[in-house]
Design a protein around this motif. Structure first.
Motif, PDB file in Angstrom:
ATOM      1  N   GLY A  31     -55.296  34.662 -43.947  1.00  0.00           N
ATOM      2  CA  GLY A  31     -55.650  35.874 -43.216  1.00  0.00           C
ATOM      3  C   GLY A  31     -54.890  35.900 -41.899  1.00  0.00           C
ATOM      4  N   SER A  32     -55.593  36.091 -40.791  1.00  0.00           N
ATOM      5  CA  SER A  32     -54.947  36.176 -39.480  1.00  0.00           C
ATOM      6  C   SER A  32     -54.948  34.847 -38.736  1.00  0.00           C
ATOM      7  CB  SER A  32     -55.667  37.227 -38.625  1.00  0.00           C
ATOM      8  OG  SER A  32     -57.008  36.820 -38.364  1.00  0.00           O
ATOM      9  N   ARG A  33     -55.507  33.803 -39.344  1.00  0.00           N
ATOM     10  CA  ARG A  33     -55.682  32.530 -38.635  1.00  0.00           C
ATOM     11  C   ARG A  33     -54.940  31.381 -39.307  1.00  0.00           C
ATOM     12  NH1 ARG A  33     -60.037  33.017 -34.971  1.00  0.00           N
ATOM     13  NH2 ARG A  33     -60.186  35.245 -34.488  1.00  0.00           N
ATOM     14  N   ILE A  34     -54.735  30.344 -38.525  1.00  0.00           N
ATOM     15  CA  ILE A  34     -54.221  29.084 -39.066  1.00  0.00           C
ATOM     16  C   ILE A  34     -55.389  28.347 -39.710  1.00  0.00           C
ATOM     17  CG2 ILE A  34     -53.190  26.851 -38.499  1.00  0.00           C
ATOM     18  CD1 ILE A  34     -51.824  28.282 -36.113  1.00  0.00           C
ATOM     19  N   ALA A  35     -55.234  27.992 -40.976  1.00  0.00           N
ATOM     20  CA  ALA A  35     -56.317  27.317 -41.692  1.00  0.00           C
ATOM     21  C   ALA A  35     -56.175  25.801 -41.646  1.00  0.00           C
ATOM     22  CB  ALA A  35     -56.370  27.788 -43.142  1.00  0.00           C
ATOM     23  N   ALA A  36     -54.940  25.306 -41.719  1.00  0.00           N
ATOM     24  CA  ALA A  36     -54.734  23.858 -41.743  1.00  0.00           C
ATOM     25  C   ALA A  36     -53.274  23.562 -41.447  1.00  0.00           C
ATOM     26  CB  ALA A  36     -55.114  23.277 -43.099  1.00  0.00           C
ATOM     27  N   LEU A  37     -53.011  22.351 -40.952  1.00  0.00           N
ATOM     28  CA  LEU A  37     -51.654  21.861 -40.767  1.00  0.00           C
ATOM     29  C   LEU A  37     -51.704  20.351 -40.641  1.00  0.00           C
ATOM     30  CD1 LEU A  37     -50.359  22.493 -37.117  1.00  0.00           C
ATOM     31  CD2 LEU A  37     -52.766  22.614 -37.768  1.00  0.00           C
ATOM     32  N   THR A  74     -45.126  36.695 -28.472  1.00  0.00           N
ATOM     33  CA  THR A  74     -46.160  37.356 -29.272  1.00  0.00           C
ATOM     34  C   THR A  74     -47.364  37.784 -28.449  1.00  0.00           C
ATOM     35  OG1 THR A  74     -47.089  35.204 -29.876  1.00  0.00           O
ATOM     36  CG2 THR A  74     -45.467  36.164 -31.388  1.00  0.00           C
ATOM     37  N   ALA A  75     -47.440  37.350 -27.177  1.00  0.00           N
ATOM     38  CA  ALA A  75     -48.561  37.744 -26.317  1.00  0.00           C
ATOM     39  C   ALA A  75     -48.081  37.824 -24.882  1.00  0.00           C
ATOM     40  CB  ALA A  75     -49.710  36.752 -26.436  1.00  0.00           C
ATOM     41  N   VAL A  76     -48.680  38.732 -24.120  1.00  0.00           N
ATOM     42  CA  VAL A  76     -48.327  38.914 -22.709  1.00  0.00           C
ATOM     43  C   VAL A  76     -49.576  39.194 -21.890  1.00  0.00           C
ATOM     44  CG1 VAL A  76     -46.008  39.819 -23.182  1.00  0.00           C
ATOM     45  CG2 VAL A  76     -47.938  41.410 -22.983  1.00  0.00           C
ATOM     46  N   MET A  77     -49.466  38.862 -20.598  1.00  0.00           N
ATOM     47  CA  MET A  77     -50.407  39.369 -19.599  1.00  0.00           C
ATOM     48  C   MET A  77     -49.665  40.453 -18.843  1.00  0.00           C
ATOM     49  SD  MET A  77     -53.592  38.144 -19.039  1.00  0.00           S
ATOM     50  CE  MET A  77     -53.990  37.734 -17.353  1.00  0.00           C
ATOM     51  N   THR A  78     -50.177  41.666 -18.909  1.00  0.00           N
ATOM     52  CA  THR A  78     -49.500  42.779 -18.262  1.00  0.00           C
ATOM     53  C   THR A  78     -50.503  43.623 -17.496  1.00  0.00           C
ATOM     54  OG1 THR A  78     -47.982  44.645 -18.598  1.00  0.00           O
ATOM     55  CG2 THR A  78     -49.652  44.288 -20.294  1.00  0.00           C
ATOM     56  N   GLY A  79     -50.016  44.275 -16.439  1.00  0.00           N
ATOM     57  CA  GLY A  79     -50.903  45.090 -15.635  1.00  0.00           C
ATOM     58  C   GLY A  79     -50.208  45.612 -14.401  1.00  0.00           C
ATOM     59  N   LEU A 127     -52.407  41.042 -24.136  1.00  0.00           N
ATOM     60  CA  LEU A 127     -52.097  41.826 -25.338  1.00  0.00           C
ATOM     61  C   LEU A 127     -51.222  41.043 -26.300  1.00  0.00           C
ATOM     62  CD1 LEU A 127     -50.867  45.182 -23.730  1.00  0.00           C
ATOM     63  CD2 LEU A 127     -53.206  44.658 -24.476  1.00  0.00           C
ATOM     64  N   LYS A 128     -51.358  41.329 -27.580  1.00  0.00           N
ATOM     65  CA  LYS A 128     -50.328  40.973 -28.539  1.00  0.00           C
ATOM     66  C   LYS A 128     -49.185  41.981 -28.387  1.00  0.00           C
ATOM     67  CE  LYS A 128     -52.410  37.485 -30.495  1.00  0.00           C
ATOM     68  NZ  LYS A 128     -52.817  37.416 -31.903  1.00  0.00           N
ATOM     69  N   THR A 129     -48.006  41.579 -28.767  1.00  0.00           N
ATOM     70  CA  THR A 129     -46.852  42.474 -28.621  1.00  0.00           C
ATOM     71  C   THR A 129     -46.544  43.249 -29.894  1.00  0.00           C
ATOM     72  OG1 THR A 129     -45.423  40.573 -29.084  1.00  0.00           O
ATOM     73  CG2 THR A 129     -45.756  41.174 -26.774  1.00  0.00           C
ATOM     74  N   TYR A 130     -47.351  43.066 -30.929  1.00  0.00           N
ATOM     75  CA  TYR A 130     -47.142  43.799 -32.176  1.00  0.00           C
ATOM     76  C   TYR A 130     -48.284  44.781 -32.375  1.00  0.00           C
ATOM     77  CZ  TYR A 130     -46.725  44.967 -37.102  1.00  0.00           C
ATOM     78  OH  TYR A 130     -46.614  45.658 -38.291  1.00  0.00           O
ATOM     79  N   GLU A 182     -50.527  37.001 -36.265  1.00  0.00           N
ATOM     80  CA  GLU A 182     -51.799  37.071 -36.997  1.00  0.00           C
ATOM     81  C   GLU A 182     -51.586  37.061 -38.503  1.00  0.00           C
ATOM     82  OE1 GLU A 182     -54.397  40.078 -35.443  1.00  0.00           O
ATOM     83  OE2 GLU A 182     -54.194  39.344 -33.390  1.00  0.00           O
ATOM     84  N   GLY A 183     -50.711  36.143 -38.945  1.00  0.00           N
ATOM     85  CA  GLY A 183     -50.518  35.923 -40.371  1.00  0.00           C
ATOM     86  C   GLY A 183     -49.601  36.901 -41.065  1.00  0.00           C
ATOM     87  N   ARG A 184     -48.927  37.770 -40.293  1.00  0.00           N
ATOM     88  CA  ARG A 184     -48.039  38.774 -40.887  1.00  0.00           C
ATOM     89  C   ARG A 184     -46.637  38.611 -40.303  1.00  0.00           C
ATOM     90  NH1 ARG A 184     -49.523  44.994 -39.942  1.00  0.00           N
ATOM     91  NH2 ARG A 184     -51.305  44.321 -41.207  1.00  0.00           N
ATOM     92  N   PHE A 185     -45.618  38.595 -41.166  1.00  0.00           N
ATOM     93  CA  PHE A 185     -44.250  38.565 -40.673  1.00  0.00           C
ATOM     94  C   PHE A 185     -43.927  39.914 -40.037  1.00  0.00           C
ATOM     95  CE2 PHE A 185     -43.633  35.045 -43.769  1.00  0.00           C
ATOM     96  CZ  PHE A 185     -43.096  34.117 -42.881  1.00  0.00           C
ATOM     97  N   VAL A 186     -43.524  39.883 -38.762  1.00  0.00           N
ATOM     98  CA  VAL A 186     -43.196  41.121 -38.058  1.00  0.00           C
ATOM     99  C   VAL A 186     -41.720  41.186 -37.672  1.00  0.00           C
ATOM    100  CG1 VAL A 186     -45.551  41.405 -37.196  1.00  0.00           C
ATOM    101  CG2 VAL A 186     -43.884  40.134 -35.822  1.00  0.00           C
TER     102      VAL A 186
END
Length: 387
Positions: free
Chosen positions: A25-31, A108-113, A127-130, A377-381
């Motif tokens: 899904g959107s998460r890492i399950a194992a590594l 993949t993530a930013v702090m913006t404001g 925010l995520k950037t996608y 989040e588990g999707r190739f962008v």
């Protein structure tokens, strides 16, 4: 989705030379190491290294839009020096070109404001950037309250013949608004405890500062010069909130004293010239000096001051100037996430965290390096791995 024969760089733990990773899904399950991998066919990633998505810990992405002038300038509400009620979430254009450039560079993530014209600029968001709608992309909002010290407020309001035109006035305006918010909070708490007490009249500025005063979010405090850094920390201590210094250009000159005060610093932008007086102490070796003094550090682009796609290059330059490689990578991953208060979701490759994963076939800090593929989040962008 199973990835096999990866070199894993989880950041939160030691690298794994030959490993696997499962995204569910959107998460890492194992590594872990390949000998522990599920006995099923996966995508063979031999020759690739997996890193967590990069994080720009401080920028203004989407608030100063690409190739636009005033029409796309939503970074500062310069009609009032104290605007804590401004929400970055309401001003960011997530369809701005900078978001796609960030993704291509592995951010993949930013702090913006908003900021940094006003002593109190408003609420930052993580925010995520996608994505296409900011509400779907928000990791945390509000995520921080933005303050500014030093030359920026002085310059902006001197041109308007309006307070503040001195550092003293900047600090005084901040204290005045924080005292009002503190009293507002006290009156709200009294009304909740005593049915005979009335709630105070609604005040948007005070309401916006409540998460800060309650300890729910930190402050991001723009300060370059050492004296401005100490003023920012003094005010944070007076009002009992958590502060992160942004820029901290002169911080390395007083690193030992800042470490004693428990300072945390987001450095950058590190690409540029000493174009104004408070950048006099700019030194690519400064971040390494801060780190060796025991100060937690991250690095930012301050986009659009430096284009956001230069984040990893910035970390690489710091690495070339005294910051050890592991800390340089942490500065755009886990350390950045911790200073932004979003490390429960992003910043490292760990089970349960968002599957924001970068796949590199080279050193990500090298000049011109880009990930072969970017997963959010588990999707190739950006890009895709065949298998």
């Amino acid at each position: 989705m199973l990835f096999t024969h990866l070199h894993l760089y989880p950041v939160a733990g030691e690298p794994v030379e030959d490993g696997y990773l499962v995204a569910e899904g959107s998460r890492i399950a194992a590594l872990g190491p390949m000998q522990e991998a599920p006995q099923e066919k996966g995508i063979d990633c031999s020759g690739l290294t997996a890193y967590p998505g990069f994080i720009d810990a401080h920028c203004h992405l989407g608030l100063w839009e690409d190739s636009l002038g005033f029409e796309g300038d939503d970074g500062n509400e310069e009609t009032d020096p104290c605007t804590p009620q401004m929400r970055g979430l309401d001003g960011v254009n997530v369809l701005d070109r900078g978001f796609s450039e960030a993704l291509e560079a592995g951010i993949t993530a930013v702090m913006t404001g908003p900021g940094s014209a006003n002593p109190i600029a408003g609420q930052f968001c993580a925010l995520k950037t996608y994505g296409q709608c900011i509400d779907d992309m928000a990791i945390r909002a509000p995520a921080a309250m933005k303050f500014a010290f030093g030359e920026n407020p002085k310059t902006v309001y001197n041109e308007k013949s309006q307070t503040p035109i001195t550092r003293m006035a900047t600090a005084a305006l901040i204290r005045e608004q924080l005292y009002k918010a503190k009293r507002y909070l006290r009156d709200l708490e009294r009304a909740a405890e005593d049915e005979d007490s009335d709630e105070p009249e609604y005040d948007a500025k005070c309401e916006a500062l409540l998460p800060l005063l309650r300890g729910e979010i930190p402050a991001q405090m723009h300060a370059h010069r050492a004296d401005d850094i100490f003023t920012a920390l003094r005010i944070a201590e007076e009002f009992g909130f958590q502060a992160v210094i942004v820029h901290g250009t002169g911080g390395h000159e007083v690193a030992g004293r800042l470490a004693e005060k428990g300072a945390r610093i987001i450095t950058g932008p590190v690409l540029g010239t000493r174009c104004k007086p408070e950048l006099r102490a700019m030194d690519l070796a400064g971040t390494g000096k801060l780190h060796r003094a025991g100060i937690p550090v991250a690095v930012c682009t301050d986009h659009p001051e430096v284009p956001i796609q230069m984040l990893a290059l910035s970390a690489g330059l710091l690495c070339e100037n005294g910051l050890d490689r592991r800390t340089a990578i942490e500065a755009i991953t886990l350390s950045a996430a911790r200073l932004c208060g979003i490390d429960s979701r992003v910043g490292s490759l760990e089970p349960g965290k968002d599957a924001d994963i970068l796949f590199f076939d080279r050193d990500p800090l090298a000049l011109g390096a880009k990930p072969l593929a970017v997963m959010v989040e588990g999707r190739f962008v950006c890009g895709k791995l065949e298998g």
